[in-house]
Design a protein around this motif. Structure first.
Motif, PDB file in Angstrom:
ATOM      1  N   HIS A   1      26.635  95.166  57.116  1.00 34.41           N
ATOM      2  CA  HIS A   1      25.291  94.729  57.501  1.00 34.41           C
ATOM      3  C   HIS A   1      25.199  94.501  59.009  1.00 34.41           C
ATOM      4  O   HIS A   1      24.227  94.916  59.651  1.00 34.41           O
ATOM      5  CB  HIS A   1      24.911  93.446  56.759  1.00 34.41           C
TER       6      HIS A   1
ATOM      7  N   PRO B   1      21.450  88.608  47.092  1.00 30.42           N
ATOM      8  CA  PRO B   1      21.049  87.409  47.817  1.00 30.42           C
ATOM      9  C   PRO B   1      19.697  87.568  48.502  1.00 30.42           C
ATOM     10  O   PRO B   1      19.296  88.698  48.739  1.00 30.42           O
ATOM     11  CB  PRO B   1      22.173  87.238  48.834  1.00 30.42           C
ATOM     12  N   PRO B   2      19.020  86.457  48.815  1.00 28.40           N
ATOM     13  CA  PRO B   2      19.481  85.089  48.585  1.00 28.40           C
ATOM     14  C   PRO B   2      19.367  84.709  47.111  1.00 28.40           C
ATOM     15  O   PRO B   2      18.468  85.157  46.413  1.00 28.40           O
ATOM     16  CB  PRO B   2      18.539  84.245  49.440  1.00 28.40           C
TER      17      PRO B   2
ATOM     18  N   THR C   1      22.163  79.184  54.844  1.00 24.50           N
ATOM     19  CA  THR C   1      22.262  80.587  54.398  1.00 24.50           C
ATOM     20  C   THR C   1      23.604  81.014  53.816  1.00 24.50           C
ATOM     21  O   THR C   1      23.685  82.099  53.256  1.00 24.50           O
ATOM     22  CB  THR C   1      21.846  81.613  55.486  1.00 24.50           C
ATOM     23  N   CYS C   2      24.638  80.230  53.897  1.00 30.85           N
ATOM     24  CA  CYS C   2      25.911  80.622  53.273  1.00 30.85           C
ATOM     25  C   CYS C   2      25.840  80.378  51.759  1.00 30.85           C
ATOM     26  O   CYS C   2      26.171  81.253  50.963  1.00 30.85           O
ATOM     27  CB  CYS C   2      27.075  79.863  53.901  1.00 30.85           C
TER      28      CYS C   2
ATOM     29  N   THR D   1      29.304  91.755  48.619  1.00 23.20           N
ATOM     30  CA  THR D   1      28.449  92.241  49.700  1.00 23.20           C
ATOM     31  C   THR D   1      29.328  92.429  50.916  1.00 23.20           C
ATOM     32  O   THR D   1      30.060  91.527  51.290  1.00 23.20           O
ATOM     33  CB  THR D   1      27.332  91.232  50.003  1.00 23.20           C
TER      34      THR D   1
ATOM     35  N   TRP E   1      29.425  92.146  54.306  1.00 16.80           N
ATOM     36  CA  TRP E   1      28.645  91.573  55.400  1.00 16.80           C
ATOM     37  C   TRP E   1      28.919  92.313  56.706  1.00 16.80           C
ATOM     38  O   TRP E   1      28.019  92.480  57.531  1.00 16.80           O
ATOM     39  CB  TRP E   1      28.940  90.079  55.522  1.00 16.80           C
TER      40      TRP E   1
ATOM     41  N   TRP F   1      18.204  88.232  56.989  1.00 21.00           N
ATOM     42  CA  TRP F   1      18.323  86.776  56.953  1.00 21.00           C
ATOM     43  C   TRP F   1      18.288  86.168  58.355  1.00 21.00           C
ATOM     44  O   TRP F   1      18.063  84.979  58.504  1.00 21.00           O
ATOM     45  CB  TRP F   1      19.620  86.359  56.256  1.00 21.00           C
TER      46      TRP F   1
ATOM     47  N   CYS G   1      23.331  80.188  49.743  1.00 23.60           N
ATOM     48  CA  CYS G   1      22.414  81.071  49.011  1.00 23.60           C
ATOM     49  C   CYS G   1      22.854  82.533  49.056  1.00 23.60           C
ATOM     50  O   CYS G   1      22.335  83.355  48.318  1.00 23.60           O
ATOM     51  CB  CYS G   1      20.986  80.922  49.524  1.00 23.60           C
ATOM     52  N   ALA G   2      23.823  82.849  49.920  1.00 21.93           N
ATOM     53  CA  ALA G   2      24.271  84.240  50.053  1.00 21.93           C
ATOM     54  C   ALA G   2      25.409  84.596  49.104  1.00 21.93           C
ATOM     55  O   ALA G   2      25.610  85.761  48.798  1.00 21.93           O
ATOM     56  CB  ALA G   2      24.717  84.503  51.489  1.00 21.93           C
TER      57      ALA G   2
END
Length: 195
Positions: free
Chosen positions: A8, A151-152, A107-108, A3, A5, A16, A110-111
């Protein structure tokens, strides 16, 4: 599942980001004190970093997206105790290894691709001083059957036990009373001590 990031953050596509610190962290800080140096991996826009710094900790937020780090620094301004580093949590520079009293997870875990989770745990342990604490809010699959779309990416209590038990001792766990909307019974907090 790579991904980008940074893409994003540049596009402002941040589903998120809820515009404030984790409700579970806020709840914890109302009852407990987190002191010393804290690392927040995948800190994003720095909401949790700022909340921890307001509680008196000296906090480093690390993220791999340059735009996230720039925005987090701007939001923090000259706030005391807030520091932001452009860094890959899986390849921490020596200056971020063995120097933290706490790691805060939100959140890290689960990402990232679930296959990277053993490396995540190793990185968390490497960041901490001996006896340091790891506090995290995890995104659970209520059916306890891992799914691949994310993710998540969800986790299970059994997976957390397998991943953390060799390097951490579980001190306590609970369902936070406050969660993001739609996440009741999906968020689970655990407090570990590094072995």
């Amino acid at each position: 599942m790579p991904t980008d990031w940074e893409d994003h953050y540049r596009a402002g596509n941040l589903p998120w980001d809820k515009g404030g610190p984790s409700p579970g962290l806020t709840e914890f800080l109302e009852e407990e004190k987190i002191a010393g140096r804290v690392l927040v991996p995948g800190c994003g826009l720095g909401h949790d970093v700022r909340a921890l710094a307001r509680s008196g900790a000296d906090v480093v937020g690390a993220d791999i997206a340059p735009s996230a780090v720039t925005a987090a620094r701007a939001a923090a301004g000259s706030s005391s105790g807030c520091h932001f580093e452009l860094a890959d949590f899986f390849s921490l520079p020596p200056s971020l290894c063995g120097v933290f009293d706490w790691v805060w997870e939100h959140t890290c875990f689960c990402a990232i691709d679930p296959a990277m989770r053993p490396r995540y745990v190793e990185s968390a342990r490497r960041a901490l001083r001996g006896g340091g604490s790891f506090l995290g809010v995890f995104y659970l699959d209520p059916g306890q059957a891992l799914k691949s779309d994310g993710p998540p990416f969800e986790t299970t209590l059994g997976e957390l036990d397998r991943l953390f038990s060799a390097q951490f001792t579980l001190r306590s766990e609970w369902a936070p009373a406050r969660t993001y909307e739609g996440r009741r019974k999906r968020e689970w907090m655990r407090l570990y001590r590094a072995i």
